[in-house]
Write a protein that holds these residues in place. Structure first.
Motif, PDB file in Angstrom:
ATOM      1  N   LEU A  20       0.840  -1.194   0.000  1.00 40.88           N
ATOM      2  CA  LEU A  20       0.000   0.000   0.000  1.00 40.88           C
ATOM      3  C   LEU A  20       0.876   1.245   0.000  1.00 40.88           C
ATOM      4  CD1 LEU A  20      -2.688  -1.064   2.655  1.00 40.88           C
ATOM      5  CD2 LEU A  20      -2.749  -1.356   0.175  1.00 40.88           C
ATOM      6  N   ALA A  21       0.655   2.120  -0.974  1.00 41.17           N
ATOM      7  CA  ALA A  21       1.475   3.322  -1.103  1.00 41.17           C
ATOM      8  C   ALA A  21       1.108   4.350  -0.043  1.00 41.17           C
ATOM      9  CB  ALA A  21       1.290   3.928  -2.487  1.00 41.17           C
ATOM     10  N   THR A  22       2.054   5.218   0.257  1.00 39.80           N
ATOM     11  CA  THR A  22       1.789   6.326   1.161  1.00 39.80           C
ATOM     12  C   THR A  22       0.933   7.368   0.463  1.00 39.80           C
ATOM     13  OG1 THR A  22       2.824   7.850   2.724  1.00 39.80           O
ATOM     14  CG2 THR A  22       3.800   7.723   0.527  1.00 39.80           C
ATOM     15  N   ALA A  23       0.317   8.257   1.221  1.00 39.95           N
ATOM     16  CA  ALA A  23      -0.539   9.294   0.653  1.00 39.95           C
ATOM     17  C   ALA A  23       0.271  10.177  -0.295  1.00 39.95           C
ATOM     18  CB  ALA A  23      -1.145  10.143   1.765  1.00 39.95           C
ATOM     19  N   GLY A  24      -0.294  10.442  -1.459  1.00 42.68           N
ATOM     20  CA  GLY A  24       0.363  11.295  -2.439  1.00 42.68           C
ATOM     21  C   GLY A  24       1.249  10.558  -3.409  1.00 42.68           C
ATOM     22  N   ALA A  25       1.518   9.280  -3.160  1.00 43.23           N
ATOM     23  CA  ALA A  25       2.388   8.488  -4.035  1.00 43.23           C
ATOM     24  C   ALA A  25       1.552   7.489  -4.826  1.00 43.23           C
ATOM     25  CB  ALA A  25       3.443   7.760  -3.221  1.00 43.23           C
ATOM     26  N   THR A  26       2.147   6.969  -5.886  1.00 44.60           N
ATOM     27  CA  THR A  26       1.531   5.889  -6.649  1.00 44.60           C
ATOM     28  C   THR A  26       2.186   4.566  -6.255  1.00 44.60           C
ATOM     29  OG1 THR A  26       3.097   5.986  -8.488  1.00 44.60           O
ATOM     30  CG2 THR A  26       1.212   7.510  -8.571  1.00 44.60           C
ATOM     31  N   ALA A  27       1.690   3.484  -6.832  1.00 43.41           N
ATOM     32  CA  ALA A  27       2.279   2.175  -6.548  1.00 43.41           C
ATOM     33  C   ALA A  27       3.732   2.101  -6.979  1.00 43.41           C
ATOM     34  CB  ALA A  27       1.473   1.082  -7.245  1.00 43.41           C
ATOM     35  N   ALA A  28       4.145   2.999  -7.872  1.00 45.43           N
ATOM     36  CA  ALA A  28       5.540   3.013  -8.330  1.00 45.43           C
ATOM     37  C   ALA A  28       6.522   3.302  -7.206  1.00 45.43           C
ATOM     38  CB  ALA A  28       5.713   4.036  -9.451  1.00 45.43           C
ATOM     39  N   SER A  29       6.049   3.850  -6.101  1.00 48.32           N
ATOM     40  CA  SER A  29       6.943   4.132  -4.972  1.00 48.32           C
ATOM     41  C   SER A  29       7.509   2.848  -4.359  1.00 48.32           C
ATOM     42  CB  SER A  29       6.202   4.945  -3.904  1.00 48.32           C
ATOM     43  OG  SER A  29       5.065   4.240  -3.418  1.00 48.32           O
ATOM     44  N   TRP A  30       6.918   1.694  -4.695  1.00 46.74           N
ATOM     45  CA  TRP A  30       7.396   0.395  -4.206  1.00 46.74           C
ATOM     46  C   TRP A  30       8.275  -0.325  -5.232  1.00 46.74           C
ATOM     47  CZ3 TRP A  30       6.993  -1.377   0.649  1.00 46.74           C
ATOM     48  CH2 TRP A  30       5.982  -0.859   1.481  1.00 46.74           C
ATOM     49  N   ASP A  31       8.479   0.262  -6.410  1.00 45.69           N
ATOM     50  CA  ASP A  31       9.097  -0.464  -7.525  1.00 45.69           C
ATOM     51  C   ASP A  31      10.446  -1.098  -7.182  1.00 45.69           C
ATOM     52  OD1 ASP A  31       6.997  -0.018  -9.194  1.00 45.69           O
ATOM     53  OD2 ASP A  31       8.026   1.422 -10.505  1.00 45.69           O
ATOM     54  N   SER A  32      11.248  -0.427  -6.366  1.00 45.91           N
ATOM     55  CA  SER A  32      12.606  -0.908  -6.111  1.00 45.91           C
ATOM     56  C   SER A  32      12.647  -2.195  -5.297  1.00 45.91           C
ATOM     57  CB  SER A  32      13.425   0.172  -5.392  1.00 45.91           C
ATOM     58  OG  SER A  32      13.602   1.300  -6.227  1.00 45.91           O
ATOM     59  N   VAL A  33      11.558  -2.530  -4.608  1.00 43.56           N
ATOM     60  CA  VAL A  33      11.553  -3.757  -3.803  1.00 43.56           C
ATOM     61  C   VAL A  33      10.657  -4.842  -4.394  1.00 43.56           C
ATOM     62  CG1 VAL A  33      12.068  -2.505  -1.676  1.00 43.56           C
ATOM     63  CG2 VAL A  33       9.686  -2.971  -2.266  1.00 43.56           C
ATOM     64  N   VAL A  34       9.962  -4.533  -5.493  1.00 42.65           N
ATOM     65  CA  VAL A  34       8.999  -5.497  -6.041  1.00 42.65           C
ATOM     66  C   VAL A  34       9.689  -6.758  -6.553  1.00 42.65           C
ATOM     67  CG1 VAL A  34       7.412  -5.910  -7.967  1.00 42.65           C
ATOM     68  CG2 VAL A  34       7.117  -3.892  -6.525  1.00 42.65           C
ATOM     69  N   SER A  35      10.793  -6.611  -7.289  1.00 39.32           N
ATOM     70  CA  SER A  35      11.433  -7.788  -7.898  1.00 39.32           C
ATOM     71  C   SER A  35      11.850  -8.840  -6.881  1.00 39.32           C
ATOM     72  CB  SER A  35      12.624  -7.359  -8.750  1.00 39.32           C
ATOM     73  OG  SER A  35      12.182  -6.668  -9.898  1.00 39.32           O
ATOM     74  N   PRO A  36      12.583  -8.483  -5.811  1.00 39.57           N
ATOM     75  CA  PRO A  36      12.937  -9.534  -4.842  1.00 39.57           C
ATOM     76  C   PRO A  36      11.724 -10.108  -4.122  1.00 39.57           C
ATOM     77  CG  PRO A  36      13.660  -7.368  -4.071  1.00 39.57           C
ATOM     78  CD  PRO A  36      13.250  -7.211  -5.491  1.00 39.57           C
ATOM     79  N   LEU A  37      10.697  -9.307  -3.889  1.00 36.05           N
ATOM     80  CA  LEU A  37       9.495  -9.822  -3.232  1.00 36.05           C
ATOM     81  C   LEU A  37       8.728 -10.761  -4.156  1.00 36.05           C
ATOM     82  CD1 LEU A  37       8.176  -6.573  -1.480  1.00 36.05           C
ATOM     83  CD2 LEU A  37       9.461  -8.450  -0.446  1.00 36.05           C
ATOM     84  N   ALA A  38       8.703 -10.421  -5.460  1.00 40.66           N
ATOM     85  CA  ALA A  38       7.961 -11.236  -6.423  1.00 40.66           C
ATOM     86  C   ALA A  38       8.616 -12.587  -6.664  1.00 40.66           C
ATOM     87  CB  ALA A  38       7.820 -10.479  -7.743  1.00 40.66           C
ATOM     88  N   GLU A  39       9.836 -12.777  -6.193  1.00 41.85           N
ATOM     89  CA  GLU A  39      10.485 -14.087  -6.273  1.00 41.85           C
ATOM     90  C   GLU A  39       9.721 -15.116  -5.447  1.00 41.85           C
ATOM     91  OE1 GLU A  39      13.050 -16.612  -7.795  1.00 41.85           O
ATOM     92  OE2 GLU A  39      13.566 -14.493  -8.049  1.00 41.85           O
ATOM     93  N   GLN A  40       9.097 -14.664  -4.343  1.00 42.86           N
ATOM     94  CA  GLN A  40       8.419 -15.575  -3.421  1.00 42.86           C
ATOM     95  C   GLN A  40       6.909 -15.368  -3.378  1.00 42.86           C
ATOM     96  OE1 GLN A  40      10.134 -17.889  -2.125  1.00 42.86           O
ATOM     97  NE2 GLN A  40      12.208 -17.144  -2.293  1.00 42.86           N
ATOM     98  N   PHE A  41       6.442 -14.140  -3.677  1.00 38.31           N
ATOM     99  CA  PHE A  41       5.039 -13.802  -3.447  1.00 38.31           C
ATOM    100  C   PHE A  41       4.357 -13.309  -4.726  1.00 38.31           C
ATOM    101  CE2 PHE A  41       7.364 -12.828   0.516  1.00 38.31           C
ATOM    102  CZ  PHE A  41       6.741 -13.721   1.368  1.00 38.31           C
ATOM    103  N   ARG A  42       3.039 -13.407  -4.718  1.00 35.06           N
ATOM    104  CA  ARG A  42       2.219 -12.754  -5.743  1.00 35.06           C
ATOM    105  C   ARG A  42       1.994 -11.328  -5.248  1.00 35.06           C
ATOM    106  NH1 ARG A  42       1.411 -12.917 -11.048  1.00 35.06           N
ATOM    107  NH2 ARG A  42      -0.766 -12.663 -11.694  1.00 35.06           N
ATOM    108  N   VAL A  43       2.736 -10.380  -5.796  1.00 33.50           N
ATOM    109  CA  VAL A  43       2.760  -9.012  -5.282  1.00 33.50           C
ATOM    110  C   VAL A  43       1.689  -8.167  -5.980  1.00 33.50           C
ATOM    111  CG1 VAL A  43       4.147  -6.929  -4.991  1.00 33.50           C
ATOM    112  CG2 VAL A  43       5.210  -9.183  -4.744  1.00 33.50           C
ATOM    113  N   VAL A  44       0.881  -7.499  -5.178  1.00 32.45           N
ATOM    114  CA  VAL A  44      -0.138  -6.584  -5.688  1.00 32.45           C
ATOM    115  C   VAL A  44       0.122  -5.226  -5.055  1.00 32.45           C
ATOM    116  CG1 VAL A  44      -2.599  -6.087  -5.898  1.00 32.45           C
ATOM    117  CG2 VAL A  44      -1.804  -8.471  -5.876  1.00 32.45           C
ATOM    118  N   ALA A  45       0.540  -4.252  -5.858  1.00 31.55           N
ATOM    119  CA  ALA A  45       0.811  -2.907  -5.357  1.00 31.55           C
ATOM    120  C   ALA A  45      -0.404  -2.030  -5.593  1.00 31.55           C
ATOM    121  CB  ALA A  45       2.038  -2.319  -6.041  1.00 31.55           C
ATOM    122  N   LEU A  46      -0.901  -1.426  -4.530  1.00 25.42           N
ATOM    123  CA  LEU A  46      -2.111  -0.619  -4.586  1.00 25.42           C
ATOM    124  C   LEU A  46      -1.830   0.804  -4.124  1.00 25.42           C
ATOM    125  CD1 LEU A  46      -4.630  -3.040  -2.793  1.00 25.42           C
ATOM    126  CD2 LEU A  46      -4.154  -2.898  -5.228  1.00 25.42           C
ATOM    127  N   ALA A  47      -2.578   1.747  -4.675  1.00 24.47           N
ATOM    128  CA  ALA A  47      -2.524   3.130  -4.217  1.00 24.47           C
ATOM    129  C   ALA A  47      -3.958   3.593  -3.986  1.00 24.47           C
ATOM    130  CB  ALA A  47      -1.821   4.024  -5.233  1.00 24.47           C
TER     131      ALA A  47
END
Length: 346
Positions: A20-47
């Motif tokens: 879940l993104a912080t107020a004022g940000a989009t889901a892209a604010s999580w982009d730098s950690v998505v790849s290692p997390l997606a190795e193990q999880f089905r990642v859904v980034a929401l804003a």
């Protein structure tokens, strides 16, 4: 699908992890950690769009319903973290574990990029500053969220909680985050140096390791079966479950929790590398009855046919020619059955 859904990635059938993104940000604010997390999880980034915590929580539940996700891990930054807490209190059956990043009671949404990242980073990465400003401009003005109502209910949070603070966060100072974490039963607090509000942007390596450690160590049957399905496929796991008897059930539960839920979800090795190590071990042991399912799992995890050919030749040196040659014939048969090699003339 609700318009709050912005990014979905990771293996089909894996345990869901909502960011879940912080107020004022989009889901892209999580982009730098998505790849290692997606190795193990089905990642859904929401804003989620602006609103009260009740409204933000309702948006997340609507997204889970649309995606047919019954239960998920949830990590939130800033107001997103407070939304995760709200969900853990009001929708506990939908939440497994939660992680809160830069979240505290009374946290401000911030209106300038220099509250999101440290001045040092802003001074050396103009492109990043421009990208973050574009996120702010896209989202538009966000009203402050009243989080005071959460205070009296924090003791009701049953989900295991990780709380992360940026040591230089002006919106959620580390002392305020510590005070917030102290109200959540058994919460673990980590202060990350060299980071302001968006720890995922400024210290992605540290944050991804913390999240993988927190979310990847829940060796439950639910997690184990999700991991097992990612590797072996639904059909294989369904047959296994159908064949469980009163005699074999304790062993199958142990195998699913410990092997698939605990070891196969550890972040230190990728699933691809674990498949390669497993195939090598099985060849060395001469356990040909297990090689087939792990060859197919390895292919799902990104192994190439040429790599299987190469590892078998390598194993001829260390496991012995007879075992490597026997495995070569077995693996070739699997690859032919799956249409990855032409049928042998013989």
């Amino acid at each position: 699908m609700p318009n709050v859904t912005e990014t979905i990635t990771g293996p089909d059938g894996a345990q869901a992890l909502i960011l879940l993104a912080t107020a004022g940000a989009t889901a892209a604010s999580w982009d730098s950690v998505v790849s290692p997390l997606a190795e193990q999880f089905r990642v859904v980034a929401l804003a989620p769009k602006g609103g009260t915590l009740d409204e933000l929580g309702a948006q997340v539940i609507a997204a889970l319903d649309e995606l047919s996700i019954d239960r998920a891990y949830i990590a939130g930054a800033g107001i997103g973290g407070l939304t995760a807490v709200w969900l853990a209190i009001h929708e506990p059956r939908r939440v497994s574990r939660i992680a809160l990043v830069g979240s505290a009671l009374g946290v401000s949404s911030g209106s300038a990029v220099d509250t999101w990242i440290t001045p040092a980073l802003a001074g050396r990465d103009a492109a990043l500053v421009a990208g973050l400003q574009a996120q702010m401009d896209t989202v538009g003005e966000i009203a402050e969220v009243d989080s005071s109502a959460l205070a009296e209910d924090l003791g009701r949070v049953a989900a295991l909680t990780l709380v992360v603070a940026g040591a230089e966060d002006p919106l959620a100072p580390a002392d305020a985050v510590r005070a917030f974490a102290s109200l959540i039963p058994d919460a673990r607090i980590v202060v990350v140096p060299g980071a302001a509000h968006l720890v995922a942007v400024e210290q992605p390596a540290i944050l991804s390791r913390l999240l993988l450690e927190h979310f990847g160590s829940a060796a439950t049957l639910e997690v184990g079966y999700a991991s097992r399905r990612v590797a072996l496929g639904d059909a294989h796991v369904d047959r296994t479950i159908a064949g469980i008897t009163e005699f074999t059930e304790p062993f199958q539960n142990f195998l699913t929790r410990y092997c698939w839920g605990e070891v196969w979800t550890r972040p230190e090795l990728s699933r691809r590398d674990r498949s390669l190590a497993t195939i090598a071990s099985l060849v060395t042991l001469g356990a040909e009855h297990e090689i087939g399912i792990h060859v197919r799992a390895g292919l799902r995890h990104g192994l190439e046919v040429q790599e299987l050919q190469e590892v078998l030749q390598h194993l001829a040196l260390y496991a012995g020619l007879p075992r490597a040659f026997g495995a070569l014939q077995y693996v070739q048969r699997i690859l032919i059955e799956d249409g990855l090699l032409p049928a042998s003339p013989a």
